[in-house]
Structures are given as C-alpha cells and as structure tokens.
Design an enzyme around this catalytic site. Structure first.
Site, PDB file in Angstrom:
ATOM      1  N   PRO A  66      74.285  32.152 -32.806  1.00 41.19           N
ATOM      2  CA  PRO A  66      72.856  32.159 -33.103  1.00 41.19           C
ATOM      3  C   PRO A  66      72.040  33.078 -32.196  1.00 41.19           C
ATOM      4  CG  PRO A  66      73.447  30.174 -31.908  1.00 41.19           C
ATOM      5  CD  PRO A  66      74.727  30.929 -32.131  1.00 41.19           C
ATOM      6  N   ALA A  77      63.219  31.262 -32.035  1.00 40.38           N
ATOM      7  CA  ALA A  77      62.282  31.579 -30.955  1.00 40.38           C
ATOM      8  C   ALA A  77      61.681  32.972 -31.119  1.00 40.38           C
ATOM      9  CB  ALA A  77      62.991  31.471 -29.601  1.00 40.38           C
ATOM     10  N   HIS A  90      71.643  25.897 -13.373  1.00 43.82           N
ATOM     11  CA  HIS A  90      70.236  25.678 -13.726  1.00 43.82           C
ATOM     12  C   HIS A  90      69.287  26.013 -12.578  1.00 43.82           C
ATOM     13  CE1 HIS A  90      72.166  23.363 -17.077  1.00 43.82           C
ATOM     14  NE2 HIS A  90      71.326  24.143 -17.711  1.00 43.82           N
ATOM     15  N   ASP A  99      67.632  30.823 -22.004  1.00 45.83           N
ATOM     16  CA  ASP A  99      68.818  30.035 -21.613  1.00 45.83           C
ATOM     17  C   ASP A  99      69.712  29.950 -22.841  1.00 45.83           C
ATOM     18  OD1 ASP A  99      70.600  28.358 -20.373  1.00 45.83           O
ATOM     19  OD2 ASP A  99      69.393  26.552 -20.676  1.00 45.83           O
ATOM     20  N   GLU A 157      70.237  21.675 -23.313  1.00 46.50           N
ATOM     21  CA  GLU A 157      70.616  20.503 -22.513  1.00 46.50           C
ATOM     22  C   GLU A 157      69.430  19.797 -21.878  1.00 46.50           C
ATOM     23  OE1 GLU A 157      71.921  23.627 -21.910  1.00 46.50           O
ATOM     24  OE2 GLU A 157      73.953  23.471 -21.097  1.00 46.50           O
TER      25      GLU A 157
END
Lengths: 304, 304, 304, 304
Positions: free
Chosen positions: A169, A143, A66, A160, A90
């Site tokens: 997906p 998105a 991250h 991400d 997350e």
C-alpha cells in the site's frame, strides 16, 4: 528443551538471506484489503507485528524504532503544536508524540483500518491507550489524497510506513510528487521524519533514493539511523525540514529540551543517542553519494 | 534464479534465532587443534571465515570490522611504534595497522597456526601481503603465556579474538588476570582495543562484563560499536588505556591525524565515523550500568 | 507467489534431519497435561495434528494411516464384534472401524481428553461424527490401568499411539508387560494391530523391538507397512494374534471379505494393497532379524 | 554436539516443502555443460550425489534404488545377454547388471562425461570397479541420437535418468517418440526399466504420464516402487516389455532364478521384495487411472 523448536517465522531480506525466528505462538494471521498481517509471539523478540512477511515492530525493541522516528523531529521543533502521522498503525507513534506537552492535535491517517483494529486488540502495549486521547484523531483513508485536499498545516509530519513492496500500500508515499504535497502542508518551521530503509552500505539504494527525493522538496535533509535488533540491521531514517537542522543542536541542547519538556521516561533517545544517530559512517556516506536516483510516481521504488 | 538455493550456512545466535546464508560454494572445511574452520563463499557476503559455526569476517564487510578494531586506538596514540596483536589470524589487522607510518614493529601471537595458513591461502585479500612485511613478526603460541614471560612493551595491543565459546581457545583471554598482564606490557601512553560482544541491549552481558573487567586494570575504558551487516548486529568494541581518552578527540582532530599520517584509503573510519562509534545509545548505557559482572579465570565468560 | 513463504513447521526426525512444511495458518497451539498440541494448516498436506512436534496425521493422507492401521486386523477376523482402541484421539479409527457392520461395540480409552476435544473441534473430517455413534464409548484414563482392571474381552484391540518419546504419555504402552495384559483381554480369535515405528532400514530399532516384544506375548506377529507421505517415510505397523494370520489370506480373499461386508468406500486398502503392505523388503527383514531387543517396563524404548 | 549443525543441504520438492540435511562436508560443487553437480557428505545419509539440487543417490540407500531399477527386468528375462543403459552416471547400475552371469555386453550412453568422471573419483563405492570391466562400453553422447542411428538390439534397456527438469538434460528421454525408438532396439523378449517419479498419490502426474506414454509403445507396462529413505518417498519405477510380464512370476520363481544365477549378495531384492514392489496400493492405482496425459516431444513433462 534439548530439541530445536518446530515453529518458525523466516524473514527473507534477499533470495539468499533469511532470518529464522523460533515462534512460541502464532497469534493472528489474516489478510486485510491491503496486506497480509501476522501477529506472532517469537521466543526471542516477544510479540511482533508482521506485514507482508516483514517484521514491523517487536515487543523487545519497538521502543528503539519509535523513539528514533519520533523524538529527533519533535525535539528539533521549538514548540510543536500540530502533528500528522501518515501510517503508524500500531499506535506507538501516538504514545511517543504525546510525551511532548506542547502538542495539541495529532492527526493519524492510515489506509488500513483493519491493521489498526488488530493492533488495538493484540498490541495494546504499543499504544498504551493513546488512541483514546482527546488530542488524537484517526482517519482511515489514503493519506496522499487527504493531504492533497486539506488546507490544514502541521508543525511535524511523520511517515511511519512499511517498505514500498510491490503491490503493497505504500509505494506512492515515497515519491517526489508526494513530498511536494507534504511540503505545502508544513508550517514554516515544519519538520518531517520518516523511516527510510536499511543502512547496510550495499543495500543503501532505498535510503539514498529517499534522501535524494526528499531533497527535491526540502532545503534540509539529514540521514540518521539506529540499530534495530529485530530487523538484524541498523535502519535508516530521515529528517527533512524547511529551515531547522538536527545537526545544529548539541547533545546538551537535546538533553535540555527533553528536560524542559519534562520528558524523563525515554529508554533510547537522549543527547548522546542523538549524536550517535546523526553521525553517519563514511561507507554509508559514500554509498549515498553514489546513488543519484530520484523516486517519482512514474518511477516508483520497489524493495525486496 | 526462480527456485531457492539449496546450500545454506545457518548461524545460530540463540536456540531460537538463526540467520540463513545461501552458499555458492563451501571452499574449505576442517578441524584444527583448536577449532572448526570453514571458508564459505556466500551469495550475499562473499567469502567468509567461520570458526566454530560463527562468521568471523566476510569479504563484504571485513573492512568495517577491521577498521573499527584498529584505527581508533592507533589514531588516539600520538606516535605508535610497537604494536602487538593477540589473535588476528586473517591478517587484516596487519594490513590496517601498517597504514600508520610510525609503526615500526608488529608482533602477532595467534595460537592457531593452521587458521593463519588457511587465511593466507584462502583469504589473501584480507592480509594483502602484510604477513610478508618486514615489520611483522608472527608467533604461534598461547598469547597469555607469551605476555606473562616477555619483558617487551607495546604502544598498542589488540585482542582480535573469537567469542569465548565453551571449549573454544579464547576464554582465558577475557579475564581480569589477563588484562593485568596486558597492562604491564603497555607503555605509559599505551592503548588496547578489542572486539567485545554484541551491542544488542538484551545481549549486553558479554560487552558489559568485558568493560567492567577492563576497568579493574585500566583507568580509561570506552565502549564503542559499529554495525557489521554479516553479524546481523551492531557489534561492541572497547578501548582501554592508561591515560589517553578517545572521547577527548574531536571529529576534526581524527581527520587531521589521519591526514597528517597520509592515511587516505579508509572506507569506514574517519572523524564523523569516530563520533558515531563512540556515542552510545541510552539503552545500551543503561544495560551496561546494570551488569556488575567481572570476569576472572575461575569465573570465565562463556557465550552461546 | 514469487517470494518464499515465511511461516514454517519444521519437523526434526534426527538432529541433522528435518522436514520443512510451509504453513498457511497455525490454527491452535497449546499444552495439555500430557503433550504439546498444534493444529496446523500446511500448504501441501492441509490440516495436520502435531503432538510434541511430530505430525500425527494430515488431511492429505490420514486415510492411508488409518486404513492401514484398521482394516487388515478387522478383515482378518471373521466376525469382529467388540473392538477396543488404546489412544486414537482423532477419531478416524472409529470412523474406519464402524465401516465393518459386525462391530457392535467400540471402546476407546485415551488418556488425553483435551486432545480428543481439540480433534472434535478442529478435525471433524477425521471422525465424521463417529464419536456420537451409539456403538462407541470413550473413556479418558490410562489404558493400561483400564485393561489391568477390566474383565471384558475384545475381538480386536488397536494401539493408535504417538511414538514413545521421553516424557511422552505412551512409553509404557510398548512393553512386554503391557502386551501380556492385552493378550489376556483378547478373545481366542483375537487380533491386535498397532503403529510400530519407521520402516527406514537404519531406523528399524523401534519397529524390530516392538515386534520382538509382541512375540513374547503372541504366537503370530506380522510386520507390515505403508508409505505415509506426510511422514516422509514408509511407516511400520504390526498385527499380532493368538491364531489368525494375515499372511494366510490372499488378495482375492481380502477383496471378497470387503465385498461381503459391503465396504466400498476405502481409498487405500484392498486385496492388492494388503499384499503390498505385508510383503517386507529384504533389507528390512535383515535389519529386523539383527535386532534382539525386547522392551520391558524397566527397559522402555524412547525414540528421538 | 549440543548446538545444531550449521551446514545444510535443503532439497525443495515443492515451493512449500523441503527437506533439510545436516552436512558434514561439501566435497565437490561445480557445473558441467548440462547440470549443476554437488557431492555432499551428509550426516545421516553419508555421501550423496546431487544434480540440479536433487539427491540422485546416497551411500546409505543407493542399493535400494539400484537393485530396484536393475534386478526386476534382468530377472524377468530368461537369459539376458546385451544390456544398454541410458544415463547411469554413478556406475552402480553397471555393478548390479554385472551380477547376472549371462550378460556379455553392457553399453552405457550418458551425455555428461564430467558427471561420470566425478562419480569415478568421488563415488568409487558405487561402481566398485565396474567401469573397467571388459564387458562394459561407455559412450558420451545423446542417447536418443545413438539409439536412432544404431542397428544394434538389446535384451534389456535401462533409463537411469534424473527427473525431467526445465533446462535439464533428460526431458526428451521421457516422450512417446523416444520410447518408439527404444522399442525398435529391443529384442523380441526385450524389457526396459526406468525410474519414473514419485509414488506420492498426489504427485503421481509424472509417474502416471510416463506409464501412459510407455503404453503407446509397449504391450506390457507395469508400475512398481520402493521406499527410498533419502528421497523421503516411495519412488516409482516402470517395467515395459514386448511380451514378458513381471506380474507373472512368483516370489518363489524370483528366488529360484537368483539362486540359479548364483546371485547371493543382494541386500534389497528377492522374491518377497519383488511382490512388495509390484503390488500397488489402491490410491496410487486410482490416481494413475485418472491421469490421461501422454508425453510427446512437443508436450514434454517438466517436474518441479
């Protein structure tokens, strides 16, 4: 214990390559509308989020993933105010973005609400309360559709996403058509960053194709990478921008910007790490140059 | 192939961590006086040398390991003439050292003649005839004993050793007593380089302890690392020297030296790779600073 | 599914022998005071109860195990009224015993109440309500202590125990001292039956030693066995008695007794199955004759 | 050894079921015209012959497989003189058949000469010189073609074949058309015996279909089975005959015939073993009755 453990998570990266993780506890296992989700407490890497059989992040080293995804792009931008995340279930990306004090708004658009709810419940250390921060808005939808329809622009946009698996997906979020949509929703100083496949020189097709595809939409595209132990690999990322260039800032400048922004808690990213991430070994550069593929909606990239 | 393969090499790195390699053919399996040797043709990494259950090098990526071990130290030295190798059984270190035209003499001291003979027979692509080069002398004996008794000095000394396993042949070649012997056999501009354990931040004990121990004998000690896919890890190395410092040479200087020496065939090492190798991520630096251990003959380091 | 499954239960039966079960869902995992318990939904064998890493019974074939354990002894006895079970946590033994209409009382003594409660919750198909039958009494205590202290006698006593693992709860229930206690608590026509280790001719030590030990306390001891697919093995059992002998009843007599008792729902046991179970292959007889060991409290048997 | 072994043979019996065998040495690996051959020294079962990823026989328990295949049929026949074997590459069937003194001629027809040569070289304990016995003739050709063209008849014919895998050499030797050819080449008292699939009640399709198919060509068809540890299973066989019936001979009669023929060295087969093999558990009988499939050339059986 003198006998071997008996519960294992085996991640296949190839028909004849797999990594075995001894498991303390399988915490959750289920299917959302979009993917198979597992939350697993491994003996070595602690709690892991697994989507469609692939570790996404582990308690042990999610800070590497991250911080690598988030800080180069945000640090590169002189004063990021609005940030969008495509995916990011997350919530750890929120946590990292919120460290940059100039950020006023974060919009996260993830298609899979169930995964986000599972992460809130089972991985609270990832988001550390970030979902409740008033700067954060979360929407559950496609998105790409969102970006096509909105008029809003962002200083930084992150992707991400899991790897583009067959039936997964994410595969339409890696194409040149999508990156052109993204480009229109970036401010002039805008930057995007994304995870972009293994840096293993012989598995570089994905990374190289993503970079090639980014280059159809952005003047600046830079590969970078970090070793993620739970992936058993150095993993590739990319920054793309309309004008700003991460290779143009020195280690000292990175450290100065972090210091100016009073960001002191990072475990992984700083000036020297920036240099290590953006200096690409010769074999990877060679493999990247050899791959000419550009990903399009009608020629999507599907990984193993 | 629709069914999974049925022959596997499983490398354990921890009681609950293992990597499965599908195998095309087990080529050789035997026990020398010092270690268990396997030569394996894996499906993904091609031919591999395995000692005591650990992959030492693979056809696929041995160039990364060997270029990483050899070229930083030799490039750092302005005009290396005499080189010693402790270990190095595959002969690939010879191949790489011989690319540097100033080198006049290479002495390789490996305790395990059987492994060297097996490598000549089964891994000829590793040494590419280097064992027959008139500059090369090979002795089969305890390298520590040799260094204690000789009066010869070397410009560069390499330690190309397996990990210090319990009962393995290498554990007394990682101690401060040994490094002091090595230091005496180096010329004033002398440099040593060695493989030095995983760069996984939570398995850094070995790497950090080796660096601490080197620092008891050498004024300059630098960590560096490369991602070795067949190790599933970024792997640590160290350069130590009496005066020369690899951090003091730029990418451009590395490229210039390689060019001056007419070394053009490298697949991995060049100036940018040099930068990527020697820039150490923050978490690794932190873990290294926390480890205070110094390895001594009576407190040896044993890895899993 | 074209890619292999990623969740596995691996049961080791030897340091170099293991069986891999692809898992749909790990249902429960925990530690009682006595053992590690897992409830696992495997792809092939359905739901499984696993104690200390060993499958105890599976949805797929628990009928084989439980019919094999229960019906030979009960059928052998002309009119069993009182039955005791040592162990038997899943409750499937109760289910099978209750098929015999003459039985008026079943006492089950299991040391591990937590396992019994877990079985009631997660394996209701095993007991099929038998725990609530008024003929059944369940006590949670050390069965050996219970038998030493009680004055009650039983027509049939079963030992439905896990293998005697080191530190496991069962190893003092396989000794000659224990069998002598059991013998005193049997009626004159009394019969005992127990699971008694693998019938693999080279792993016969456990089975043979149990039979030898039984013979120190009972005039009649007969080996028998059934193939239990989820154990990957033909598994041994034993009947011991003061006078009744299972070899003395024919297939026809077994079928007649089952018919007289109106037992029609059995899937595994009948006259022909009785014959197949009690006819022991020559190699097993040979291995059994060669093993002289007798198990005692101070020389317990511990299996892998 | 405190760490697990690192060389494994993993036999898949189902996409989510596999058995792991730790391997001491992979002795031979290659491809014949018909199949992939491995000779493997496993730690537990000793030397194994593996065809197309499936263990055919192991040093540890090949006596069980081969005595089970050979002796019931030969013992059933009052005075067998001529015997044919379809397949039988290891030569252990020859060894067992030669124990019966009345046998004057054995014809073995195996399609894969390379496998036979490999067995002679690597598995000499299997054949124990039988290939050189003057009673034995070996031909390398398609056994079906041979049987269609010859006028010779045999007292006993064995099919010692691998499972009918897709693309494997054996699938046309399991059909009703083939069994009719076989029937014509049997003498009036003739008997055939063959391995016929797993006896696992839920994997019984193969066994049941083979028996159904045999019944289209032979008045007598009997299932029987033995536990083969290295198969992790009780394995099914079948005897079919024009008139003789293995269920009609008692344990005493079996022992008498073996004694009359002075066959004293068997480790597995005798009268009691005969009873145990031919008594079929109820669940297997049920599953067999439910399967109606008959195998034909245009509807072949293919197993996993």
């Amino acid at each position: 214990m003198t006998t071997p453990t008996w519960k294992w998570f085996i991640e296949y990266t190839h028909p004849t390559q797999a990594h075995m993780h001894g498991v303390e506890q399988f915490i959750y296992s289920g299917k959302t509308k979009y993917q198979v989700v597992e939350i697993i407490d491994t003996d070595f890497y602690g709690r892991c989020l697994v989507l469609d059989g692939k570790i996404q992040s582990s308690e042990y080293d999610e800070y590497i993933y991250h911080e690598t995804l988030i800080h180069p792009a945000l640090t590169l931008h002189p004063e990021p105010k609005s940030v969008m995340i495509v995916g990011g279930g997350e919530g750890a990306v929120l946590r990292e973005i919120l460290r940059h004090p100039s950020v006023e708004r974060i919009l996260m658009v993830d298609i899979d609400q169930e995964v986000v709810e599972l992460c809130k419940e089972y991985l609270p250390e990832w988001s550390q309360g970030a979902f409740k921060n008033p700067k954060v808005e979360v929407r559950f939808m496609d998105a790409r559709k969102y970006l096509e329809d909105t008029a809003e622009t962002f200083d930084v946009i992150y992707m991400d996403l899991p790897e583009p698996l067959d039936d997964g997906p994410a595969y339409l979020l890696f194409t040149q058509e999508f990156y052109q949509v993204v480009s229109k929703r970036l401010t002039d100083n805008g930057v995007i960053a994304l995870q972009a496949g293994s840096f293993n020189p012989r598995l570089l097709e994905c990374h190289a194709a993503v970079c090639n595809t980014l280059a159809t939409a952005f003047p600046v595209v830079c590969s970078y990478a970090s070793f993620i132990p739970s992936y058993d690999a150095t993993w590739g990322f990319a920054v793309a921008a309309k004008s700003l260039n991460p290779l143009a800032i020195s280690a000292e400048e990175v450290d100065k910007r972090l210091s100016d922004r009073k960001i002191t808690e990072l475990k992984y990213y700083d000036g020297e790490t920036h240099i290590s991430m953006f200096a690409v070994p010769k074999d990877v550069r060679t493999a990247k140059n050899e791959e000419k593929r550009i990903i399009a909606d009608d020629r999507p990239l599907i990984t193993y």
